[in-house]
Scaffold this motif. Structure first.
Motif, PDB file in Angstrom:
ATOM      1  N   PHE A 187     133.277  -5.591 -18.397  1.00  9.20           N
ATOM      2  CA  PHE A 187     132.704  -4.597 -17.350  1.00  9.20           C
ATOM      3  C   PHE A 187     130.926  -5.194 -16.869  1.00  9.20           C
ATOM      4  N   HIS A 222     139.624   2.878  -8.604  1.00  6.34           N
ATOM      5  CA  HIS A 222     139.424   1.622  -8.607  1.00  6.34           C
ATOM      6  C   HIS A 222     139.575   0.690  -6.832  1.00  6.34           C
ATOM      7  N   THR A 255     135.185   3.520 -22.472  1.00 11.15           N
ATOM      8  CA  THR A 255     135.027   2.909 -21.162  1.00 11.15           C
ATOM      9  C   THR A 255     135.230   3.675 -19.630  1.00 11.15           C
ATOM     10  N   TRP A 270     137.119   5.877 -13.197  1.00 11.46           N
ATOM     11  CA  TRP A 270     138.240   5.154 -13.170  1.00 11.46           C
ATOM     12  C   TRP A 270     138.822   4.685 -11.655  1.00 11.46           C
ATOM     13  N   TRP A 328     134.960  -5.014 -12.927  1.00 11.74           N
ATOM     14  CA  TRP A 328     135.328  -5.072 -14.229  1.00 11.74           C
ATOM     15  C   TRP A 328     136.439  -6.579 -14.215  1.00 11.74           C
TER      16      TRP A 328
END
Length: 390
Positions: free
Chosen positions: A147, A124, A117, A122, A140
């Protein structure tokens, strides 16, 4: 009755090629509304497993009345804190109770791992009614462990924001180009539609940073810049997710923060500014300020003397509880336990929650984790389970 017929029709269409499925035959002996009510009361992880039973079982989660019933039940329960970190191309996800004074040997509500992943950045957003936006327009769903990469709306460099309209129960993604002359685009998730251009009442601005902003009561707030001569003026932009209207708010005159964290404090838009603990500044937009530029500053002091001195040196601010209005702090690393500090602004007091037994020696050995703890963890507050499928 009409709604039940419509639901049955949707499920029938989703399973037309599964006429011989024994599961469907058994399910047909149970009234549809009763079956859906029973399923909606199950934990999300059980429902996720049922998706693999057959197309018929999977089709239940696409029925709007089912997902709405499940979301209503989850919203009535306390939210969760999601904690995630990456190790050896695996991403680990843990869920802990939020807003509950737990002290002792409490394991996570659930945990799981995913592989491959971290090809995505990342960076977010907050959890927006069960969904999280990752940089690169990846949605997500932590509950479903899925995803979805959204189609790219333009070749120009863009920044996306995720919002939720509670009145119409819709998630929308707002996409802005870093070229302020380009018109913004909006995509409604799950509506099987393309990106729509917002051409009316759009004040020329561009995203100030690659940050995801905050969505509060159907209003999306993010930091923007208005070009003035060779420079720019920083402001807070608001975007009404339902009406798709923009408005701008001037930052406080003496505000020095880099990443404004917007919250509601006593019903008014406010900004949390933490430059050096124990001092915490809250900038509060004054009531009746139609010009959106008058702020009042209120200072709090986090009582660090009441907690472990070592913990006080590695505290990280992770946001505000939507249900209690408390500021949430955690350590920037954790080992076999997880610790949360809540700051109650109205009484200027703190409370702690402690979770033991997150993982032990067997877990460390299996995944190559050292005994000094996990660093670079991401903490996402205010998460509610969701069955939204894109």
């Amino acid at each position: 009755m009409d709604e039940q017929k419509e639901n049955r029709g949707m499920i029938q269409r989703a399973t037309d090629d599964n006429d011989g499925d024994e599961d469907r035959c058994r399910q047909d002996s149970l009234p549809l509304d009763l079956a859906m009510d029973l399923l909606s009361r199950l934990p999300a992880k059980s429902i996720a497993r049922f998706l693999c039973v057959s197309k018929h079982w999977s089709s239940f989660t696409t029925v709007p009345s089912f997902t709405k019933s499940f979301a209503t039940r989850c919203s009535a329960q306390p939210p969760s804190l999601l904690v995630t970190f990456s190790k050896n191309l695996k991403r680990f996800v843990f869920s802990f109770p939020q807003d509950q004074n737990l002290d002792g040997s409490y394991p996570p509500v659930y945990s799981y791992q995913m592989t491959d992943t971290d090809s995505w950045c990342w960076n977010h957003s907050q959890s927006i009614h069960g969904l999280v936006l990752l940089q690169g327009s990846v949605i997500w769903n932590p509950t479903m462990r899925r995803f979805s990469t959204l189609p790219t709306p333009t070749t120009n460099k863009t920044v996306s924001y995720l919002g939720y309209d509670p009145l119409e129960d819709k998630h929308k993604v707002l996409c802005l180009s870093k070229d302020e002359s380009k018109q913004p685009r909006v995509l409604t998730l799950g509506a099987q539609e393309s990106w729509r251009i917002i051409s009316k009442d759009f004040p020329l601005h561009y995203p100030y940073r690659d940050c995801h902003g905050q969505c509060i009561n159907g209003i999306l707030y993010y930091e923007a810049c208005f070009r003035i001569g060779d420079g720019g003026e920083r402001r807070i932009m608001s975007f009404d997710v339902r009406t798709e209207k923009f408005d701008s708010i001037e930052l406080p005159e003496f505000y020095l923060g880099s990443y404004p964290h917007m919250i509601l404090y006593k019903g008014r838009l406010s900004i949390v500014e933490i430059r050096s603990l124990p001092s915490i500044d809250i900038w509060i937009l004054k009531d009746g300020d139609s010009s959106h530029k008058y702020w009042k500053q209120k200072r709090f002091n986090l009582p660090l003397s009441e907690i472990d001195p070592i913990k006080s040196k590695i505290l990280t601010f992770n946001g505000v509880s939507d249900t209690t209005g408390e500021l949430i702090f955690t350590l920037w690393r954790f080992s076999d336990s997880f610790w949360v500090l809540y700051f109650i602004m109205r009484s200027e007091s703190i409370r702690e929650a402690f979770f033991e037994g997150v993982f032990g020696d067997d877990f460390r050995c299996c995944y190559g984790l050292d005994s000094y703890g996990i660093h670079s963890i991401d903490v996402i507050p205010n998460h509610y389970e969701s069955l939204v499928s894109l």
